[in-house]
Scaffold this active site. Structure first.
Site, PDB file in Angstrom:
ATOM      1  CG  HIS A  68      51.961  89.060  19.976  1.00  5.19           C
ATOM      2  ND1 HIS A  68      51.036  89.410  20.931  1.00  5.19           N
ATOM      3  CD2 HIS A  68      53.037  89.872  20.186  1.00  5.19           C
ATOM      4  CE1 HIS A  68      51.520  90.385  21.669  1.00  5.19           C
ATOM      5  NE2 HIS A  68      52.732  90.687  21.254  1.00  5.19           N
ATOM      6  CE  LYS A  72      58.458  89.304  24.642  1.00  4.31           C
ATOM      7  NZ  LYS A  72      57.849  90.583  24.949  1.00  4.31           N
ATOM      8  CG  HIS A  97      59.982  86.497  21.545  1.00  9.04           C
ATOM      9  ND1 HIS A  97      60.809  87.577  21.386  1.00  9.04           N
ATOM     10  CD2 HIS A  97      58.756  86.918  21.134  1.00  9.04           C
ATOM     11  CE1 HIS A  97      60.121  88.595  20.906  1.00  9.04           C
ATOM     12  NE2 HIS A  97      58.875  88.224  20.741  1.00  9.04           N
ATOM     13  CG  HIS A 121      55.191  89.425  16.839  1.00  9.27           C
ATOM     14  ND1 HIS A 121      55.432  88.105  17.134  1.00  9.27           N
ATOM     15  CD2 HIS A 121      55.724  90.132  17.878  1.00  9.27           C
ATOM     16  CE1 HIS A 121      56.070  88.015  18.282  1.00  9.27           C
ATOM     17  NE2 HIS A 121      56.269  89.236  18.761  1.00  9.27           N
ATOM     18  CG  HIS A 122      59.470  91.115  17.059  1.00  9.99           C
ATOM     19  ND1 HIS A 122      59.387  92.364  17.619  1.00  9.99           N
ATOM     20  CD2 HIS A 122      59.059  90.238  18.014  1.00  9.99           C
ATOM     21  CE1 HIS A 122      58.958  92.258  18.872  1.00  9.99           C
ATOM     22  NE2 HIS A 122      58.742  90.979  19.138  1.00  9.99           N
ATOM     23  CG  ASP A 150      54.425  93.907  19.989  1.00  6.11           C
ATOM     24  OD1 ASP A 150      54.148  94.090  21.186  1.00  6.11           O
ATOM     25  OD2 ASP A 150      55.398  93.220  19.615  1.00  6.11           O
TER      26      ASP A 150
HETATM   27 FE   LIG Z   1      57.296  89.900  20.577  1.00  2.70          FE
END
Ligand SMILES: [Fe+2]
Length: 220
Positions: A68, A72, A97, A121-122, A150
């Site tokens: 995920h 980064k 990212h 995922h954010h 997360d």
């Molecule tokens: Fe992340």
């Protein structure tokens, strides 16, 4: 086992090992303790199991969790590994990212979910997340699961700029997040996992049942 089967299982193991290697690349320069991606993957898989997902679905979510944060690697180390809280311009860069990750993974068409997990995922249930500001169930379910795993890991593991939050506080934060950040149904599953984790060891000693499930999958 014939020669074809031996090769098939070898290819499967290579794929799995490559995914772990990529996950380590993502974690290596991060602000979290190492194995962040592995823990997020395992928590996600366990949430999926408790939600009644099939073994195949659980495993796919595990893989999505593992990669995920791969985006980064496109963010400078000076930001991903920064000990203090990020400045606004640094945070803006950090927020890139998910899209970088989705771009890296978009051509893995055999597991399209990988790019989905990386990209969304954010996102937050109330639409205040990034990169697309998706709201509620418009956020793919797997990404909602990974987002929760997360957040749990961010709170329960050692970070450079703050210590490990105590379990009661983590629980309160997730409960509170049900009104904004998290899918309330998935949050309830995570809260149950926290309540089952009587000695607060899930964050350091991944529960045996998760590991057992994981190795069973690897063999098949
Ligand atoms: Fe992340």
């Amino acid at each position: 086992m014939d020669n074809y089967e031996v090769k098939y299982h070898q290819q499967k193991r290579i794929t799995c090992q490559l995914m772990h290697a990529l996950a380590r690349v993502a974690d290596e320069n991060g602000r979290y303790t190492r194995e962040h991606s592995e823990r997020v993957a395992l928590y996600s898989m366990e949430i999926a199991r408790r939600m009644g997902k099939s073994r195949q679905e659980q495993y796919e979510i595990y893989q999505m969790g593992l990669l995920h944060d791969i985006g980064k690697i496109g963010i400078p180390d000076s930001i991903t590994a920064k000990a203090e809280c990020l400045q606004e311009d640094e945070y803006d860069l950090m927020k890139k990212h998910p899209m970088i990750g989705a771009k890296i993974l978009q051509d893995i068409t055999e597991i399209p979910g990988l790019a989905v997990g990386a990209r969304w995922h954010h996102e937050k249930f109330d639409g205040s997340g990034y990169p697309d500001g998706l709201v509620g169930r418009a956020i793919p379910e797997e990404a909602r699961i990974i987002g929760l795993a997360d957040a749990y890991d961010a709170m329960s593991s050692e970070r450079n700029y703050s210590g490990v939050m105590n379990q009661k506080k983590v629980r309160e934060e997730i409960e509170r997040g049900k009104e904004s950040q998290f899918d309330p149904e998935i949050a309830d599953v995570m809260l149950q996992m926290i309540d089952d984790d009587k000695n607060y060891v899930m964050n350091s000693e991944v529960p045996t049942y998760i590991i057992e499930e994981y190795f069973t999958r690897m063999k098949n």
